[in-house]
Design a protein around this motif. Structure first.
Motif, PDB file in Angstrom:
ATOM      1  N   ALA A 147       0.831  -1.234  -0.046  1.00  0.00           N
ATOM      2  CA  ALA A 147      -0.191  -0.019  -0.130  1.00  0.00           C
ATOM      3  C   ALA A 147       0.973   1.473   0.030  1.00  0.00           C
ATOM      4  N   LEU A 148       1.974   1.319   0.836  1.00  0.00           N
ATOM      5  CA  LEU A 148       2.259   2.591   1.044  1.00  0.00           C
ATOM      6  C   LEU A 148       3.118   3.097  -0.290  1.00  0.00           C
ATOM      7  N   PRO A 149       3.975   2.524  -1.027  1.00  0.00           N
ATOM      8  CA  PRO A 149       4.574   2.872  -2.272  1.00  0.00           C
ATOM      9  C   PRO A 149       3.504   3.455  -3.111  1.00  0.00           C
ATOM     10  N   TRP A 329      20.455  -3.947 -13.402  1.00  0.00           N
ATOM     11  CA  TRP A 329      19.752  -4.448 -14.517  1.00  0.00           C
ATOM     12  C   TRP A 329      18.396  -4.460 -14.084  1.00  0.00           C
ATOM     13  N   THR A 330      18.134  -4.646 -12.705  1.00  0.00           N
ATOM     14  CA  THR A 330      16.755  -4.524 -12.421  1.00  0.00           C
ATOM     15  C   THR A 330      15.843  -3.565 -12.782  1.00  0.00           C
ATOM     16  N   PHE A 331      16.448  -2.614 -13.341  1.00  0.00           N
ATOM     17  CA  PHE A 331      15.410  -1.528 -13.947  1.00  0.00           C
ATOM     18  C   PHE A 331      15.306  -1.587 -15.380  1.00  0.00           C
ATOM     19  N   GLY A 332      15.791  -2.894 -15.817  1.00  0.00           N
ATOM     20  CA  GLY A 332      15.768  -2.969 -17.302  1.00  0.00           C
ATOM     21  C   GLY A 332      16.847  -2.108 -18.157  1.00  0.00           C
ATOM     22  N   HIS A 333      16.700  -1.738 -19.300  1.00  0.00           N
ATOM     23  CA  HIS A 333      17.653  -1.156 -20.032  1.00  0.00           C
ATOM     24  C   HIS A 333      17.098  -0.910 -21.346  1.00  0.00           C
ATOM     25  N   GLY A 334      17.484   0.400 -21.899  1.00  0.00           N
ATOM     26  CA  GLY A 334      17.144   0.614 -23.318  1.00  0.00           C
ATOM     27  C   GLY A 334      15.728   1.216 -23.431  1.00  0.00           C
ATOM     28  N   ARG A 335      14.994   0.940 -24.598  1.00  0.00           N
ATOM     29  CA  ARG A 335      13.848   1.684 -24.778  1.00  0.00           C
ATOM     30  C   ARG A 335      12.897   1.919 -23.627  1.00  0.00           C
ATOM     31  N   HIS A 336      12.822   0.360 -23.111  1.00  0.00           N
ATOM     32  CA  HIS A 336      11.591   0.296 -21.895  1.00  0.00           C
ATOM     33  C   HIS A 336      11.983   0.364 -20.592  1.00  0.00           C
ATOM     34  N   ALA A 337      13.349   0.882 -20.436  1.00  0.00           N
ATOM     35  CA  ALA A 337      14.027   1.138 -19.162  1.00  0.00           C
ATOM     36  C   ALA A 337      12.996   1.791 -17.982  1.00  0.00           C
ATOM     37  N   CYS A 338      13.033   1.456 -17.005  1.00  0.00           N
ATOM     38  CA  CYS A 338      12.085   1.995 -15.976  1.00  0.00           C
ATOM     39  C   CYS A 338      12.271   3.463 -15.634  1.00  0.00           C
ATOM     40  N   PRO A 339      11.307   4.158 -15.898  1.00  0.00           N
ATOM     41  CA  PRO A 339      11.327   5.666 -15.452  1.00  0.00           C
ATOM     42  C   PRO A 339      11.560   5.811 -13.942  1.00  0.00           C
ATOM     43  N   GLY A 340      11.168   4.922 -13.379  1.00  0.00           N
ATOM     44  CA  GLY A 340      10.539   5.362 -12.008  1.00  0.00           C
ATOM     45  C   GLY A 340      11.865   4.713 -11.010  1.00  0.00           C
ATOM     46  N   ASP A 341      12.887   4.476 -11.708  1.00  0.00           N
ATOM     47  CA  ASP A 341      14.100   3.635 -10.892  1.00  0.00           C
ATOM     48  C   ASP A 341      14.628   4.542  -9.392  1.00  0.00           C
ATOM     49  N   ARG A 342      14.866   5.732  -9.786  1.00  0.00           N
ATOM     50  CA  ARG A 342      15.020   6.423  -8.362  1.00  0.00           C
ATOM     51  C   ARG A 342      13.978   6.682  -7.526  1.00  0.00           C
ATOM     52  N   LEU A 343      12.845   6.763  -7.918  1.00  0.00           N
ATOM     53  CA  LEU A 343      11.689   7.023  -7.166  1.00  0.00           C
ATOM     54  C   LEU A 343      11.453   5.720  -6.370  1.00  0.00           C
ATOM     55  N   ALA A 344      11.537   4.635  -7.216  1.00  0.00           N
ATOM     56  CA  ALA A 344      11.476   3.401  -6.565  1.00  0.00           C
ATOM     57  C   ALA A 344      12.175   3.066  -5.268  1.00  0.00           C
ATOM     58  N   GLN A 345      13.618   3.444  -5.643  1.00  0.00           N
ATOM     59  CA  GLN A 345      14.484   3.078  -4.210  1.00  0.00           C
ATOM     60  C   GLN A 345      14.029   4.140  -3.212  1.00  0.00           C
ATOM     61  N   ALA A 346      13.644   5.318  -3.387  1.00  0.00           N
ATOM     62  CA  ALA A 346      13.298   6.262  -2.235  1.00  0.00           C
ATOM     63  C   ALA A 346      11.882   5.932  -1.718  1.00  0.00           C
ATOM     64  N   LEU A 347      11.141   5.283  -2.613  1.00  0.00           N
ATOM     65  CA  LEU A 347       9.976   4.644  -1.892  1.00  0.00           C
ATOM     66  C   LEU A 347      10.298   3.333  -1.094  1.00  0.00           C
ATOM     67  N   ALA A 348      11.108   2.508  -1.506  1.00  0.00           N
ATOM     68  CA  ALA A 348      11.662   1.431  -0.749  1.00  0.00           C
ATOM     69  C   ALA A 348      12.209   1.901   0.666  1.00  0.00           C
ATOM     70  N   VAL A 349      13.091   2.803   0.575  1.00  0.00           N
ATOM     71  CA  VAL A 349      13.765   3.268   1.915  1.00  0.00           C
ATOM     72  C   VAL A 349      12.755   3.765   2.841  1.00  0.00           C
ATOM     73  N   ALA A 350      11.714   4.438   2.278  1.00  0.00           N
ATOM     74  CA  ALA A 350      10.654   5.117   3.254  1.00  0.00           C
ATOM     75  C   ALA A 350       9.683   4.005   3.507  1.00  0.00           C
ATOM     76  N   THR A 351       9.453   2.978   2.795  1.00  0.00           N
ATOM     77  CA  THR A 351       8.660   2.033   3.403  1.00  0.00           C
ATOM     78  C   THR A 351       9.204   0.884   4.498  1.00  0.00           C
ATOM     79  N   VAL A 352      10.608   0.673   4.235  1.00  0.00           N
ATOM     80  CA  VAL A 352      11.164  -0.024   5.238  1.00  0.00           C
ATOM     81  C   VAL A 352      11.164   0.821   6.515  1.00  0.00           C
ATOM     82  N   SER A 353      11.690   2.198   6.497  1.00  0.00           N
ATOM     83  CA  SER A 353      11.758   3.006   7.619  1.00  0.00           C
ATOM     84  C   SER A 353      10.547   2.915   8.369  1.00  0.00           C
ATOM     85  N   ALA A 354       9.328   3.402   7.420  1.00  0.00           N
ATOM     86  CA  ALA A 354       7.995   3.641   8.192  1.00  0.00           C
ATOM     87  C   ALA A 354       7.806   2.314   8.967  1.00  0.00           C
TER      88      ALA A 354
END
Ligand code: HEM
Length: 383
Positions: A147-149, A329-354
């Motif tokens: 839920a939180l992310p 490579w977790t966030f893919g590569h090339g044309r379809h690479a994840c645009p949310g890679d930095r945000l995703a890591q910030a969300l994971a940090v925030a979720t674990v902290s919470a």
């Protein structure tokens, strides 16, 4: 046959690896000795080496959906199918590039610190308040991971989830139901649930777009899309798509981080950002993705045929030790690479902290869990 020997020696194959307790020695062996091969039993080509993974993701004939089936059969003809069919993630060429070009900078511009503030505020709102730092149950940890992310991405986008707990919980549940329906393992009930969720999300977003935060990123996205001739329905579908993309993968990244913290007490002394970044690289939540051949062609020295499927082992490329750069490579590569890679890591940090701030105990969680059934996502379910 080498395929059969590996399978019997280790009792693992490229799909069961996703939920295996420790698939990484197997992935390393594949990347080093069979970086691209045909797995006859699964009917799939397997790309495991970093160069091969990069080559497949860059190949113009390797598409994100089979030419004959733009939408999975179980979703076709439903609201979930309509939504799925409009996602940039599921399209190539003209239906992908212009909108992706708007989403990339929009998400890249999200300040991780601001995302963390939204996450802390949403965590407080989602808090039922009764546990006051007593250890959280595994069931509530599982609920928070999913839920939180998602509600934080909604808040970052300026969507109206910040007013009451009920709306936030409902949005998170509907997003999770739609995400679950996309899995090839989804049964008929899950697929029906996905269709209902797609309808609910579509109606909610329509009603919400008139009241989105004017200083958030969505009004600018809508204006730019209009100017680029992108239809409003595609924009709406992809806004929902951002919540969906944030759901399972981020739950997995945060969950795998809890496992890491639980198994290595020393990791608890490191900055959480660093732990999350390591987990993204060496115990990633998205272990593979697929590409579908649109034409007969040559790929990594093999003749492949239109209609063939390549299972792209992102996790093998990431953990092989063979890549010449440190890219996850977790966030893919090339044309379809994840645009949310930095945000995703910030969300994971925030979720674990919470979670930890609310009494979740990684060591206890790591003692009792299983992986959720999945062919591509490695997400712990705590027991
Ligand atoms: C830990 C969390 C995440 C992981 C591991 C992850 C991973 C990935 C991967 C591997 C892809 C490429 C799929 C492929 O090429 O077949 C992808 C695409 C995508 N991701 Fe993420 N993602 C995460 C979180 C997010 C978040 C938080 C957002 C947005 C808020 C997001 C938005 C997207 C979008 C829109 C695409 C499609 C891009 C395209 O097809 O051009 N992801 N993600």
């Amino acid at each position: 046959m080498p395929e059969t020997i590996t399978a019997t020696v280790t009792g693992i194959d490229p799909l069961s690896a996703v939920m295996h307790p420790d698939p990484y020695p197997y992935y390393r062996e594949l990347a080093a000795t069979r970086p691209f091969f045909r797995e006859q039993r699964l009917g799939l080509w397997i790309a495991a080496g970093p160069s091969e993974v990069a080559a497949v993701l860059a190949h113009p004939d390797c598409r994100v959906r089979p030419a004959t089936q733009p939408v999975p059969a179980a979703l076709a003809g439903t609201a979930a199918g309509d939504l799925f069919g409009r996602l940039v993630r599921m399209n190539d060429g003209a239906a992908h590039a212009p909108l992706k070009a708007l989403l990339m900078p929009m998400l890249a511009a999200v300040d991780p610190g601001v995302a963390a503030q939204h996450a802390a505020a949403m965590a407080q709102m989602m808090d039922p308040g009764e546990h006051a730092h007593a250890a959280m149950t595994a069931a509530s940890v599982n609920r928070w991971l999913f839920a939180l992310p998602v509600v934080t991405v909604a808040a970052v986008l300026g969507l109206p989830v910040t007013r009451d707990r009920g709306t936030a919980v409902e949005v998170a549940q509907q997003v999770a139901a739609f995400a679950a329906a996309q899995s090839p393992l989804a049964d008929a009930d899950t697929a029906r649930g996905g269709a209902g969720a797609a309808r609910w999300l579509g109606t909610w977003l329509d009603a919400s777009l008139s009241s989105v935060a004017a200083d958030g990123p969505l009004p600018a996205l809508q204006r730019a899309a209009l100017a680029a001739g992108i239809e409003a329905q595609a924009v709406a579908a992809n806004i929902i798509g951002l919540l969906v993309q944030a759901c399972e993968a981020t739950a997995g990244l945060a969950g795998n981080t809890l496992l890491r913290l639980g198994r290595n007490p020393s990791a608890g002394g490191m900055p959480l950002q660093g732990v999350v970044a390591r987990v993204a690289q060496d115990d990633p939540p998205v272990q593979n993705t697929r590409r579908f051949l649109a034409a007969d062609t040559g790929l990594c020295g093999h003749a492949v045929k239109a209609g063939d499927t390549v299972l792209v082992l992102l996790a093998a490329a990431s953990t092989s030790g063979l890549a010449d750069d440190a890219r996850a490579w977790t966030f893919g590569h090339g044309r379809h690479a994840c645009p949310g890679d930095r945000l995703a890591q910030a969300l994971a940090v925030a979720t674990v902290s919470a979670l930890c701030a609310r009494g979740a105990e990684p060591a206890a969680l790591a003692r009792a869990f299983r992986y959720r059934p999945s062919l591509n996502a490695r997400i712990p379910h705590f027991l």
